[in-house]
Enzyme design. Structure first.
Site, PDB file in Angstrom:
ATOM      1  N   PHE A  98      42.116  50.686  38.751  1.00  0.00           N
ATOM      2  CA  PHE A  98      43.354  50.621  37.979  1.00  0.00           C
ATOM      3  C   PHE A  98      43.163  50.023  36.602  1.00  0.00           C
ATOM      4  CE2 PHE A  98      44.133  49.781  42.512  1.00  0.00           C
ATOM      5  CZ  PHE A  98      44.850  50.921  42.824  1.00  0.00           C
ATOM      6  N   SER A  99      42.016  49.414  36.368  1.00  0.00           N
ATOM      7  CA  SER A  99      41.911  48.603  35.161  1.00  0.00           C
ATOM      8  C   SER A  99      40.474  48.345  34.742  1.00  0.00           C
ATOM      9  CB  SER A  99      42.555  47.248  35.443  1.00  0.00           C
ATOM     10  OG  SER A  99      41.835  46.612  36.484  1.00  0.00           O
ATOM     11  N   VAL A 123      38.384  44.901  32.993  1.00  0.00           N
ATOM     12  CA  VAL A 123      38.615  43.454  32.840  1.00  0.00           C
ATOM     13  C   VAL A 123      37.631  42.893  31.813  1.00  0.00           C
ATOM     14  CG1 VAL A 123      38.664  41.231  34.048  1.00  0.00           C
ATOM     15  CG2 VAL A 123      39.458  43.291  35.216  1.00  0.00           C
ATOM     16  N   LYS A 173      42.900  41.578  32.144  1.00  0.00           N
ATOM     17  CA  LYS A 173      42.857  42.823  32.916  1.00  0.00           C
ATOM     18  C   LYS A 173      43.749  43.829  32.201  1.00  0.00           C
ATOM     19  CE  LYS A 173      43.974  44.267  37.679  1.00  0.00           C
ATOM     20  NZ  LYS A 173      43.897  43.839  39.075  1.00  0.00           N
ATOM     21  N   ASP A 209      44.205  43.679  50.991  1.00  0.00           N
ATOM     22  CA  ASP A 209      42.906  44.260  50.634  1.00  0.00           C
ATOM     23  C   ASP A 209      41.834  43.183  50.543  1.00  0.00           C
ATOM     24  OD1 ASP A 209      41.159  46.314  50.115  1.00  0.00           O
ATOM     25  OD2 ASP A 209      41.629  46.454  47.987  1.00  0.00           O
TER      26      ASP A 209
HETATM   27  P1  ATP Z   1      40.397  47.723  42.490  1.00  0.00           P
HETATM   28  O1  ATP Z   1      39.832  49.073  42.269  1.00  0.00           O
HETATM   29  O2  ATP Z   1      39.394  46.790  43.124  1.00  0.00           O
HETATM   30  O3  ATP Z   1      41.734  47.646  43.159  1.00  0.00           O
HETATM   31  P2  ATP Z   1      41.597  46.635  40.019  1.00  0.00           P
HETATM   32  O4  ATP Z   1      41.638  47.657  38.925  1.00  0.00           O
HETATM   33  O5  ATP Z   1      42.877  46.251  40.667  1.00  0.00           O
HETATM   34  O6  ATP Z   1      40.505  47.047  41.057  1.00  0.00           O
HETATM   35  P3  ATP Z   1      40.397  43.963  39.968  1.00  0.00           P
HETATM   36  O7  ATP Z   1      39.750  44.130  41.296  1.00  0.00           O
HETATM   37  O8  ATP Z   1      41.463  42.935  39.836  1.00  0.00           O
HETATM   38  O9  ATP Z   1      40.904  45.342  39.386  1.00  0.00           O
HETATM   39  O10 ATP Z   1      39.276  43.640  38.890  1.00  0.00           O
HETATM   40  C1  ATP Z   1      38.188  44.514  38.664  1.00  0.00           C
HETATM   41  C2  ATP Z   1      36.899  43.741  38.535  1.00  0.00           C
HETATM   42  O11 ATP Z   1      36.953  42.890  37.380  1.00  0.00           O
HETATM   43  C3  ATP Z   1      36.609  42.798  39.684  1.00  0.00           C
HETATM   44  O12 ATP Z   1      35.930  43.451  40.732  1.00  0.00           O
HETATM   45  C4  ATP Z   1      35.750  41.735  39.028  1.00  0.00           C
HETATM   46  O13 ATP Z   1      34.411  42.197  38.924  1.00  0.00           O
HETATM   47  C5  ATP Z   1      36.307  41.654  37.623  1.00  0.00           C
HETATM   48  N1  ATP Z   1      37.295  40.578  37.493  1.00  0.00           N
HETATM   49  C6  ATP Z   1      38.605  40.606  37.871  1.00  0.00           C
HETATM   50  N2  ATP Z   1      39.237  39.457  37.619  1.00  0.00           N
HETATM   51  C7  ATP Z   1      38.306  38.645  37.054  1.00  0.00           C
HETATM   52  C8  ATP Z   1      38.320  37.294  36.560  1.00  0.00           C
HETATM   53  N3  ATP Z   1      39.432  36.555  36.596  1.00  0.00           N
HETATM   54  N4  ATP Z   1      37.182  36.795  36.061  1.00  0.00           N
HETATM   55  C9  ATP Z   1      36.050  37.542  36.028  1.00  0.00           C
HETATM   56  N5  ATP Z   1      35.965  38.804  36.460  1.00  0.00           N
HETATM   57  C10 ATP Z   1      37.069  39.366  36.971  1.00  0.00           C
END
Ligand code: ATP
Ligand code: MG
Length: 442
Positions: free
Chosen positions: A54-55, A57, A72, A176
């Site tokens: 979704f994002s 970071v 993010k 999750d």
């Molecule tokens: P998913 O596909 O896992 O649902 P998502 O788009 O919701 O992902 P996150 O899992 O929140 O995103 O973050 C993606 C990645 O960014 C994490 O796996 C981690 O490696 C990194 N990350 C997220 N938050 C942090 C943080 N606060 N500090 C450092 N790295 C971070």
């Protein structure tokens, strides 16, 4: 010898894979260049920390609070924006409910949020404190042979505190929980950034002094067995890389996507003592939901999915405890507790349910074998599995004995995991109860 990656390994850990180019389009990821600023110049982007479906970071310098943060940046289509707004509502609840709760410290807290308009649309941005590697990278660091039990006990206790806070005080189910979504806290972020990434405040240092130091590191690279020419080439490559790092020009993959950098608080040290003070935080509330909502939709990542979810029954916060137990098994052994495979005669879900029954016995309530949405895809009216007739029952204790290399305290560990792996979630232990278990404290 792949000296390039050897060197990366000793300097910082890069993730194996980055997001694809194909999602950089309208409705997709925001195109970020290092040095970009967000929120009227407040946040200055310096490094990529990771990405998800979704994002992306990013490490950014907060020019207002004068510290580093993780931003993010969510994909911009309506679906993702809507999801992000729900995530913010959950994170705000977590942030405001009870900051004095012991579990509060073990959830990645939201610091700020805003919207940013880019070429691909309007992106919701969420600001968090900077955290380090995930538990998955810890599992890899220990070469899938298991993280030492004293470390796992610390991690387990903290994740349980976090879960108890989420469940009982905030009324939130994570849905999750898995090693990737638990991140290690880095107590001295600013020092790590300075020493490993040459980042100080809002600038990336480009001084000769650092170059000198790194050439010393370069002299320490083991070049035995290489020809003179190979050594020369290797040194040239490392020098080039160091220069690039110091100038802040990002490492990119073959698609031109900026590579993620992980802040490693142990500096590559495998000594268990380094982990004595490990602190972890539950992250990624992107799929979380309220306990008051009556949910039956599909959640969780396959290996951590509970029986009630697969069977399409109503699930509650106990579903997180199932995932938690699977995660603890994996941390200790380096292997999945459940790794289902389909065959020509049955589906992956069939195999998954069969593996659960083989491990915990066939004591599913009729609520799950007869009355849930998918009961009849799996079970006949006597409660026997339709597509898998021959079950090979195994004991959790024996499975642990086979897989757990450092298998001491097996009885106690079996006794710790069993209440969380109850197939009937009405009988499954909650976080508050299991937190007192002896295995965690011996
Ligand atoms: P998913 O596909 O896992 O649902 P998502 O788009 O919701 O992902 P996150 O899992 O929140 O995103 O973050 C993606 C990645 O960014 C994490 O796996 C981690 O490696 C990194 N990350 C997220 N938050 C942090 C943080 N606060 N500090 C450092 N790295 C971070
Ligand atoms: Mg994630």
């Amino acid at each position: 010898m792949d000296s390039d990656s050897d060197y990366s390994d000793c300097h910082s850990i890069y993730s194996d894979e980055e997001e694809g180019l194909e999602d950089y389009k309208t409705g997709g990821y925001h195109k970020v260049s290092l040095g970009d600023t967000l929120q009227q110049g407040r946040y200055k982007i310096q490094l990529k920390l990771g990405w998800g479906h979704f994002s992306t970071v990013w490490l950014a310098y907060d020019t207002k609070l004068k510290c580093h943060v993780a931003v993010k940046i969510v994909k911009s289509s309506r679906r993702f924006t809507q999801g992000a707004k729900e995530e913010i509502a959950l994170l705000e609840k977590i942030q405001s409910t009870n900051p004095t709760s012991a579990g509060y410290q073990h959830i990645a807290q939201l610091l700020d949020h805003f919207e940013h308009e880019g070429d691909n649309g309007i992106h919701v941005c969420m600001v968090f404190e900077v955290l380090g590697e995930s538990l998955l990278s810890l599992i890899k660091r220990f070469k899938y042979r298991g993280v030492p039990a004293p470390v796992v006990k610390k991690v387990a206790t903290q994740v349980l505190l976090g879960l108890d806070y989420l469940h009982r005080e905030c009324g939130i189910i994570h849905t999750d929980l898995k090693p990737e979504n638990v991140l290690v806290y880095v107590p001295n972020v600013e020092t790590v950034l300075q020493e490993r990434f040459h980042i100080q405040g809002d600038t990336i240092i480009n001084g000769n002094q650092e170059m000198e130091q790194d050439i010393t590191i370069l002299d320490q690279v083991d070049t035995t067995g290489l020809t003179k020419n190979q050594k020369k080439k290797l040194k040239k490559r490392i020098k080039k890389k160091l220069k690039r790092q110091q100038q802040g020009s990002p490492r990119k993959d073959k698609n031109g996507i900026i590579t993620s950098s992980v802040l490693d608080f142990t500096a590559g040290d495998l000594d268990v003592n380094v982990y004595e003070n490990i602190i972890v935080k539950i992250a990624d509330l992107g799929n979380a939901c309220w306990t008051k909502d009556e949910c039956t939709h599909l959640i969780q990542t396959r290996e951590y999915r509970s029986p009630e979810v697969i069977l399409g029954a109503r699930w509650n916060e106990k579903t997180d405890l199932w995932s938690f137990a699977c995660m603890i098994f994996e941390l200790l052994t380096g292997e999945f507790l459940f790794d289902p495979r389909p065959s020509s005669k049955y589906s992956k879900d069939d195999d998954h349910i069969a593996q659960m029954i083989e491990l915990m016995g066939n004591n599913l309530p009729t609520r799950l074998t007869q009355d849930s949405e998918f009961s009849h895809e799996f079970f006949d009216r006597h409660g026997n599995m339709k597509h898998i007739k021959k079950l090979r029952y195994r004991d959790l204790h024996d499975v642990l004995e086979e897989t757990y290399r450092d298998g001491h305290q097996l009885e106690l560990l079996t006794d710790f995991l069993t209440p969380m792996l109850q197939l009937d979630d009405d009988n499954r232990a909650g976080a508050a109860i299991i937190m007192n278990h002896k295995w965690l404290h011996e």
